[in-house]
Design an enzyme around this catalytic site. Structure first.
Site, PDB file in Angstrom:
ATOM      1  N   LYS A 179       0.832  -1.210   0.000  1.00 58.41           N
ATOM      2  CA  LYS A 179       0.000   0.000   0.000  1.00 58.41           C
ATOM      3  C   LYS A 179       0.866   1.259   0.000  1.00 58.41           C
ATOM      4  O   LYS A 179       0.644   2.168  -0.808  1.00 58.41           O
ATOM      5  CB  LYS A 179      -0.887   0.008   1.257  1.00 58.41           C
ATOM      6  N   ASN A 180       1.854   1.295   0.896  1.00 53.84           N
ATOM      7  CA  ASN A 180       2.603   2.540   1.064  1.00 53.84           C
ATOM      8  C   ASN A 180       3.623   2.790  -0.039  1.00 53.84           C
ATOM      9  O   ASN A 180       4.228   3.856  -0.093  1.00 53.84           O
ATOM     10  CB  ASN A 180       3.247   2.591   2.445  1.00 53.84           C
ATOM     11  N   CYS A 231      -5.802  13.108  12.844  1.00 56.99           N
ATOM     12  CA  CYS A 231      -5.593  11.696  12.572  1.00 56.99           C
ATOM     13  C   CYS A 231      -5.605  10.945  13.895  1.00 56.99           C
ATOM     14  O   CYS A 231      -5.146  11.466  14.907  1.00 56.99           O
ATOM     15  CB  CYS A 231      -4.248  11.523  11.866  1.00 56.99           C
ATOM     16  N   ARG A 244       0.463  14.381  13.091  1.00 61.21           N
ATOM     17  CA  ARG A 244       0.901  14.199  11.713  1.00 61.21           C
ATOM     18  C   ARG A 244       0.846  15.456  10.842  1.00 61.21           C
ATOM     19  O   ARG A 244       0.156  15.498   9.824  1.00 61.21           O
ATOM     20  CB  ARG A 244       0.112  13.064  11.056  1.00 61.21           C
ATOM     21  N   ASP A 279       4.426   0.341  12.011  1.00 56.48           N
ATOM     22  CA  ASP A 279       3.252  -0.303  11.415  1.00 56.48           C
ATOM     23  C   ASP A 279       3.115  -1.776  11.810  1.00 56.48           C
ATOM     24  O   ASP A 279       2.137  -2.421  11.441  1.00 56.48           O
ATOM     25  CB  ASP A 279       3.290  -0.181   9.880  1.00 56.48           C
ATOM     26  N   ARG A 305      -8.938  -0.475   4.334  1.00 57.03           N
ATOM     27  CA  ARG A 305      -8.104   0.581   3.729  1.00 57.03           C
ATOM     28  C   ARG A 305      -6.756   0.033   3.305  1.00 57.03           C
ATOM     29  O   ARG A 305      -6.182   0.504   2.333  1.00 57.03           O
ATOM     30  CB  ARG A 305      -7.876   1.701   4.751  1.00 57.03           C
TER      31      ARG A 305
HETATM   32  N1  EPU Z   1       6.059  14.621  10.844  1.00 58.91           N
HETATM   33  C1  EPU Z   1       6.037  15.972  11.115  1.00 58.91           C
HETATM   34  N2  EPU Z   1       6.005  16.855  10.059  1.00 58.91           N
HETATM   35  C2  EPU Z   1       5.970  16.448   8.758  1.00 58.91           C
HETATM   36  C3  EPU Z   1       5.990  15.064   8.496  1.00 58.91           C
HETATM   37  C4  EPU Z   1       6.028  14.179   9.555  1.00 58.91           C
HETATM   38  O1  EPU Z   1       6.056  16.388  12.260  1.00 58.91           O
HETATM   39  O2  EPU Z   1       5.933  17.298   7.868  1.00 58.91           O
HETATM   40  C5  EPU Z   1       6.100  13.650  11.956  1.00 58.91           C
HETATM   41  C6  EPU Z   1       4.832  12.827  12.068  1.00 58.91           C
HETATM   42  O3  EPU Z   1       3.834  13.483  12.790  1.00 58.91           O
HETATM   43  C7  EPU Z   1       5.328  11.557  12.732  1.00 58.91           C
HETATM   44  C8  EPU Z   1       6.752  11.414  12.170  1.00 58.91           C
HETATM   45  O4  EPU Z   1       7.104  12.695  11.682  1.00 58.91           O
HETATM   46  O5  EPU Z   1       5.380  11.723  14.103  1.00 58.91           O
HETATM   47  C9  EPU Z   1       6.911  10.410  11.042  1.00 58.91           C
HETATM   48  O6  EPU Z   1       5.868  10.579  10.109  1.00 58.91           O
HETATM   49  P1  EPU Z   1       5.992  10.244   8.569  1.00 58.91           P
HETATM   50  O7  EPU Z   1       5.858  11.514   7.791  1.00 58.91           O
HETATM   51  O8  EPU Z   1       7.187   9.399   8.305  1.00 58.91           O
HETATM   52  O9  EPU Z   1       4.680   9.375   8.331  1.00 58.91           O
HETATM   53  P2  EPU Z   1       3.822   9.373   7.020  1.00 58.91           P
HETATM   54  O10 EPU Z   1       4.719   9.579   5.872  1.00 58.91           O
HETATM   55  O11 EPU Z   1       2.658  10.259   7.178  1.00 58.91           O
HETATM   56  C10 EPU Z   1       4.084   6.838   6.460  1.00 58.91           C
HETATM   57  C11 EPU Z   1       3.153   5.675   6.261  1.00 58.91           C
HETATM   58  C12 EPU Z   1       2.567   5.262   7.603  1.00 58.91           C
HETATM   59  C13 EPU Z   1       3.727   4.888   8.534  1.00 58.91           C
HETATM   60  C14 EPU Z   1       4.699   6.061   8.653  1.00 58.91           C
HETATM   61  C15 EPU Z   1       5.919   5.751   9.477  1.00 58.91           C
HETATM   62  C16 EPU Z   1       2.358   6.056   4.024  1.00 58.91           C
HETATM   63  C17 EPU Z   1       1.234   6.388   3.126  1.00 58.91           C
HETATM   64  N3  EPU Z   1       2.106   6.065   5.329  1.00 58.91           N
HETATM   65  O12 EPU Z   1       3.293   7.888   7.014  1.00 58.91           O
HETATM   66  O13 EPU Z   1       1.755   4.132   7.362  1.00 58.91           O
HETATM   67  O14 EPU Z   1       3.237   4.559   9.795  1.00 58.91           O
HETATM   68  O15 EPU Z   1       5.140   6.467   7.342  1.00 58.91           O
HETATM   69  O16 EPU Z   1       6.612   4.690   8.938  1.00 58.91           O
HETATM   70  O17 EPU Z   1       3.448   5.748   3.571  1.00 58.91           O
HETATM   71  C18 EPU Z   1       0.023   2.587   7.805  1.00 58.91           C
HETATM   72  O18 EPU Z   1       0.278   2.051   6.714  1.00 58.91           O
HETATM   73  O19 EPU Z   1      -0.735   2.056   8.660  1.00 58.91           O
HETATM   74  C19 EPU Z   1       0.628   3.885   8.128  1.00 58.91           C
HETATM   75  C20 EPU Z   1       0.143   4.699   9.062  1.00 58.91           C
END
Ligand code: EPU
Length: 427
Positions: free
Chosen positions: A22-23, A120, A125, A315, A407
């Protein structure tokens, strides 16, 4: 609303075909926006989140074709006629990953309007790092009426290469900035980049499309912008989290027994998970694209901290906690990525688990058995942990609100039923 009904205590044996990730699929689908030529993808998982991103892309004018009837794993995307580079609140609010259209839209069309994702369940996030990086590349960005409005900076006909160091490691942030940088003028250096296999899979597709990227798989991505990208074909990488989820489903069966062959998997992306499951007593054999797991005795409790790849993935935290609930011994699990990712704990405790939370650590005392109950799914991976717990619990477990599960898992209950679980979908 659909629910899952599980009668626990059935041994698991047989083969499971792992779906595409998915990701990886979500950013890769958005990458099709970067070219006016067709991009053909295979091994696409059939999930609600994939349908949501396709809907967003189609609203912009992207054409989606499934060339094989009855097979949604192969898709052709054609972004030659994008009329509205916008993603509306109605769709973005249902899936935060929709923010992944921002980088490619801006890079190719010079403007984008994308709703700010809302709150969320698992944490705040924010997307400040995505915005900071695009601004460093010269983008003019304002937030008005709940929308991110972005355009090339004044006097520019493209984004400008830049050196960007994100404040923390962010997966979708790295992906957004990478997709923006491939069409920027000059060189971009992305430091503190996420090294998740899904980022690497996206980078590999971009290279097939003509992008110039070095440092793939490391925390420093160097991108030489090109004027245009072309079409390409790509198979989405196997879903390491789906794979790990079925491995946990095997481990929790303990003395009841499990013997599963997971096919089309990528064990090389699961080192931390495999190591912890071996510590728990699961027997694991791997080949290039398969994993064979067996268990005949009660698993042992394992402690860990979640962290960025290649360390233990957030995850997989909830699924391991389900296993720890009935494992021999006590365990400590610390969640370092998201501030509120323990919502499954209360529900696992309703099934008889003994888990206490202190700050960002959950302490579990393994119990001899869980007992079936009605439980509620709160987010995607929490739902998976409840299903796993239900497989081992005595009697009937009903998992409510499984739209969360749909999802991100491609027919999870059908895959489990095919290997012996007593599990069915009820209205
Ligand atoms: N963060 C910030 N600012 C930003 C971006 C991130 O503060 O601009 C913080 C977030 O709040 C969090 C941390 O940085 O505390 C890491 O977040 P990240 O941005 O890496 O998460 P994401 O990209 O939104 C993806 C996956 C998630 C997975 C996380 C961590 C996708 C679509 N989603 O989310 O997947 O948990 O990386 O590995 O790739 C899931 O599949 O169940 C899922 C939640």
């Amino acid at each position: 609303m659909d629910k899952l009904r599980i009668l626990g205590g059935q041994a698991l044996a047989g083969e499971i075909q792992i779906a595409g990730a998915k990701n990886a699929a979500l950013p890769i689908l958005c990458a099709a926006l970067l070219t006016d030529q067709p991009v053909q993808l295979s091994n696409l998982p059939d999930l609600q989140d994939v349908r949501t991103i396709l809907k967003i892309l189609m609203q912009m004018g992207l054409k989606v074709t499934f060339p094989k009837p009855d097979d949604r794993s192969v898709v052709i995307l054609d972004a030659s006629d994008i009329h509205t580079p916008e993603a509306s609140y109605e769709l973005v609010k249902t899936m935060r990953a929709s923010i992944l259209v921002l980088g490619p839209l801006l890079a190719r069309f010079g403007r984008a309007k994308v709703s700010l994702p809302g709150g969320c369940a698992i944490g705040a996030r924010p997307v400040d790092q995505h915005i900071k990086g695009l601004k460093a590349m010269g983008a003019a960005i304002s937030i008005e009426h709940g929308y991110i409005q972005a355009s090339f900076g004044e006097g520019h006909k493209a984004l400008q290469g830049a050196k960007i160091v994100t404040d923390m490691i962010t997966v979708t942030g790295t992906e957004n900035l990478l997709m923006a940088a491939v069409l920027a003028q000059g060189k971009t250096v992305l430091e503190n980049a996420a090294r998740e296999p899904e980022v690497t899979d996206l980078a590999e597709l971009l290279v097939k499309m003509g992008a110039k990227i070095s440092g793939i798989g490391t925390d420093k991505l160097v991108i030489e912008g090109v004027a245009k990208l072309h079409g390409a074909q790509h198979a989405v990488i196997a879903d390491r989290i789906e794979t790990g989820t079925f491995m946990c489903a095997a481990a929790i069966m303990g003395e009841t027994g499990a013997d599963l062959l997971l096919k089309n998997a990528r064990p090389d992306t699961l080192d931390a998970v495999i190591e912890k499951l071996r510590e728990a007593g699961l027997s694991i054999k791997t080949g290039d694209n398969w994993i064979h797991v067996q268990i005949k005795q009660r698993p042992k409790a394992v402690s860990f901290r979640t962290s960025e790849y290649p360390a233990f993935p957030t995850d997989m935290q909830a699924q391991f906690m389900a296993m720890n609930a009935i494992a021999q011994g006590s365990s400590r699990v610390t969640e370092t990525i998201f501030e509120n990712r323990f919502m499954h704990v209360q529900e696992l405790n309703r099934l008889g688990a003994q888990i206490a939370i202190e700050g960002n650590t959950a302490m579990t005392e393994g119990v001899n058995h869980l007992s079936g109950a009605i439980v509620m799914a709160t987010d995607l991976r929490a739902s998976a942990s409840l299903v796993i717990a239900g497989l081992a619990a005595q009697g009937e477990t009903i998992v409510d609100r499984i739209y969360h599960l749909d999802r991100g898992y491609d027919r999870m209950e059908r895959k489990l039923a095919a290997v012996g679980a007593n599990i069915s979908r009820i209205q």
